[in-house]
Design a protein around this motif. Structure first.
Motif, PDB file in Angstrom:
ATOM      1  N   UNK B 253       0.828  -1.204   0.000  1.00  0.00           N
ATOM      2  CA  UNK B 253       0.000   0.000   0.000  1.00  0.00           C
ATOM      3  C   UNK B 253       0.864   1.258   0.000  1.00  0.00           C
ATOM      4  N   UNK B 256       2.353   1.822  -3.440  1.00  0.00           N
ATOM      5  CA  UNK B 256       1.309   2.330  -4.341  1.00  0.00           C
ATOM      6  C   UNK B 256       1.000   3.789  -4.066  1.00  0.00           C
ATOM      7  N   UNK B 257       0.956   4.152  -2.794  1.00  0.00           N
ATOM      8  CA  UNK B 257       0.486   5.487  -2.457  1.00  0.00           C
ATOM      9  C   UNK B 257       1.509   6.560  -2.799  1.00  0.00           C
ATOM     10  N   UNK B 258       2.789   6.202  -2.918  1.00  0.00           N
ATOM     11  CA  UNK B 258       3.752   7.221  -3.320  1.00  0.00           C
ATOM     12  C   UNK B 258       3.938   7.238  -4.840  1.00  0.00           C
ATOM     13  N   UNK B 261       3.465   2.418  -8.274  1.00  0.00           N
ATOM     14  CA  UNK B 261       2.670   1.201  -8.380  1.00  0.00           C
ATOM     15  C   UNK B 261       3.295   0.148  -9.279  1.00  0.00           C
TER      16      UNK B 261
END
Lengths: 387, 292
Positions: B253, B256-258, B261
């Motif tokens: 997660x 992905x969030x930075x 992905x």
């Protein structure tokens, strides 16, 4: 004696070569062979089956009229670029003289690379990436490749203008797959057009191919609270992302492009895309007689209402058969290099009334026609109008 | 605030990985088998729940059917495919597990076709969100985390406090000695498979509610990630599987969030490589001593 033997071998091989040459493109019955390349199984089978059904409907109708007979050979490429190239070579070995296919962008690009060398006339019903007909690196048009659908930049540009003009959106976010040409093409053109018309893109989030978890990206998007969220990908992943968007607290109006077609069939709760808009080349609610007639015969044959891919498959077949017919009328030998070139020239000069509108081609072999906007209202897809 | 939301996303994903990783770890702990069919049990669980709800069964019963279905399937696989190979080289057992995995995938392909099927997740877990001090948390996230933690606590109790648990630990410690002490080894092994798969069944429901799309190959990547979680935590170790699962979920997660992905899988496998270089037996694994 030895000389005689060599002569005999030469004669026999000459005979063989001439007999082989004469069977290219036409079968024993004198029909012209056309290939259909599509994913009939696998993740994107829904598109492939629809395109192939649409194309076969037209071909059967055409053959039923008598006159020129088109024999079609079908190959299932499972949505895989490597299998698509194998399939193309297989179809060429079968003696096809024109190709309807491929269906999704990435395998189509792979096929274009090989088909270019053969100067094989091909028309894709649904590969929307600009690079399918235009090679940006060498700044050259892939002369043998045509399509019956819109291109990605066209859809991204359309949707950016649409949300600003019709939905009065001020801010937008984009969620796209960073490993897919279709998705990247749509994102780029949307962002570019947004910049041109003053629609602020507050967030662009990427995900990897095959990802099922979009929660992290959607949480970032929710924090920016955009007016619209453009999800530029195919229905399966969009369905997953839309369900998670609600959980992540995204309140933006969801928008998309033609990859969304078929999304209702994979959603358990249509409420997650309530109020969404996406553009499409076709709507079954269109009241034009040509569209209604097509729907009726498609339903009679396959027992379901045709979607956009079926309509574009039908049009692809119509456009290419029209070009083949003209080449046959010009008394050219099917399968020969001149025949293929004639088909390509005829495709370029196309001006035909089709199910998805009147098709003519621009300098990049892309059709020039209007887009249909679909709106999800009360859990069903409705025809919003043309834009 | 956004960080907290991402933390909850990570915990939700991590708890699913942890549930699945437990099944890997328990089976490995007891018969030294990497049960590669474990991921596909999850896929079967998803389809079972879909069929049950489609047939009009109440959601709670559908969940039961799915969990029992997974359990029974795992016991059948253990009795049919693994037990006859108990004394065979471990490699044969591993290859058999891969074979079972392929068999399950292709059976599903044959029965349900390759087309993705929608999972009726909303009739099992209502979608919605709760707002706590400006932080919006999805109800599925809360339920997933709570159900996982409760299941893991129950498992720990069973393993540490019951007779069956004691027997499981004994078989895992030394199978032959356990047999000599009168422990019914075959039964204990079956029970281990059953418990591991029941956890997989729960994981399956939680996974499908979060990602409501069923495909015949959906279990393979989930299984692989859970396997990594188990190895990371120290395969054979129950707290290890839980820690490993949460570590992988959180790592995914946050990557992905930075906006990285594309690198998610690379980071997950990268973490595995680094941990194995530093601690070859994982976080909680006991170092293996080769007996000569």
């Amino acid at each position: 004696m030895k000389k005689f033997r060599i002569l005999a071998v030469m004669l026999v091989s000459a005979l063989l070569v001439s007999s082989l040459a004469s069977c290219g493109g036409t079968s024993a019955s004198g029909a012209v062979k056309v290939g259909i390349l599509a994913p009939l199984t696998g993740d994107v089978a829904q598109y492939g089956i629809a395109v192939s059904n649409g194309a076969k409907l037209y071909l059967d109708e055409f053959n039923a009229k008598g006159g020129l007979q088109i024999e079609y050979v079908e190959y299932d490429e499972e949505g895989d670029p490597a299998k698509a190239v194998t399939g193309y070579n297989h179809l060429v070995d079968q003696g096809i003289t024109a190709l309807i296919g491929d269906v999704t962008t990435t395998p189509t690009l792979a096929v274009v690379e090989v088909a270019k060398a053969d100067n094989m006339p091909m028309i894709t019903a649904s590969a929307t990436a600009a690079s399918v007909t235009y090679d940006a690196e060498s700044d050259a048009v892939n002369g043998n490749v045509f399509r019956s659908c819109f291109i990605d930049p066209f859809q991204g540009t359309k949707m950016a203008s649409f949300v600003q003009e019709k939905l009065s959106a001020k801010t937008a976010a984009v969620l796209f797959c960073s490993e897919d040409d279709y998705s990247i093409g749509l994102k780029d053109s949307f962002v570019e057009q947004a910049g041109r018309i003053g629609l602020e893109v507050v967030s662009t989030e990427a995900f990897a191919k095959g990802a099922t978890d979009f929660q992290a990206q959607l949480t970032n998007i929710a924090a920016k609270a955009p007016d619209v969220l453009f999800i530029s990908y195919y229905y399966g992943d969009v369905a997953l992302a839309a369900a998670q968007a609600k959980e992540a607290g995204v309140s933006a109006t969801l928008i998309g492009a033609d990859g969304w077609a078929g999304i209702m069939e994979v959603l358990t709760d249509p409420g997650v895309i309530e109020g969404a808009y996406y553009c499409s080349g076709y709507s079954s609610d269109d009241t034009t007689p040509a569209v209604q007639e097509f729907i009726k015969s498609y339903q009679a044959k396959y027992g379901e209402v045709p979607n956009m891919f079926a309509a574009q498959g039908y049009d692809a077949a119509k456009v290419i058969v029209n070009a083949v017919q003209k080449a046959v009328d010009a008394k050219l030998q099917p399968g020969s290099a001149e025949f293929k070139q004639a088909v390509i020239d005829n495709l370029k000069a196309t001006s035909l009334d089709c199910v998805t509108g009147h098709i003519t081609y621009d300098e990049y072999n892309n059709p020039e026609k209007d887009a249909v906007i679909i709106n999800v209202k009360g859990g069903v897809e409705t025809f919003w109008g043309k834009y | 605030m956004q960080f907290l939301s991402q933390l909850i996303n990570g915990l939700q994903l991590g708890s699913i990985y942890a549930l699945v990783a437990l099944g890997y770890s328990m089976v490995y702990g007891i018969i030294m088998l990497l049960n590669f069919a474990h991921g596909d049990i999850i896929m079967v669980g998803g389809y079972l729940a879909m069929l049950a709800i489609g047939a009009g069964v109440a959601p709670a019963f559908a969940v039961m059917i799915s969990i029992f279905g997974c359990t029974i399937l795992a016991v059948i696989i253990e009795k049919g495919a693994y037990k006859p190979l108990r004394s065979a080289p471990r490699l044969s057992l591993l290859i058999t597990a891969i074979g079972v995995s392929l068999l399950l995938q292709n059976l599903a392909l044959l029965i349900f076709s390759a087309n993705a099927k929608p999972f009726p997740g909303t009739s099992i877990l209502p979608s919605g969100s709760v707002s706590i001090g400006g932080l919006s948390i999805g109800t599925t996230a809360i339920i997933t985390i709570v159900v996982s933690v409760v299941s893991m606590a129950a498992l720990t109790l069973v393993v540490q406090k019951t007779k069956i648990g004691k027997a499981m630990r004994a078989v895992s410690e030394d199978t032959e000695a356990a047999q000599l002490m009168g422990i019914p080894v075959d039964l204990i092994i079956s029970v281990t498979f059953a418990i591991g798969s029941a956890l997989a069944g729960i994981g399956s429901i939680l996974f499908c509610c979060r990602y409501p799309l069923l495909t015949p190959t959906m279990g393979s990547m989930l299984g692989l990630k859970a396997f990594i979680a188990a190895v990371l935590g120290g395969i054979g170790s129950i707290p290890g599987a839980v820690v490993g699962g949460f570590a992988i979920g959180l790592a995914e997660v946050f990557v992905n969030s930075v906006g990285l992905s594309t690198w998610t899988d690379a980071v997950v496998f990268g973490i595995l490589i680094i941990v194995l270089l530093a601690r070859p037996s994982g976080f909680f694994g006991r170092p293996m001593v080769e007996k000569v």
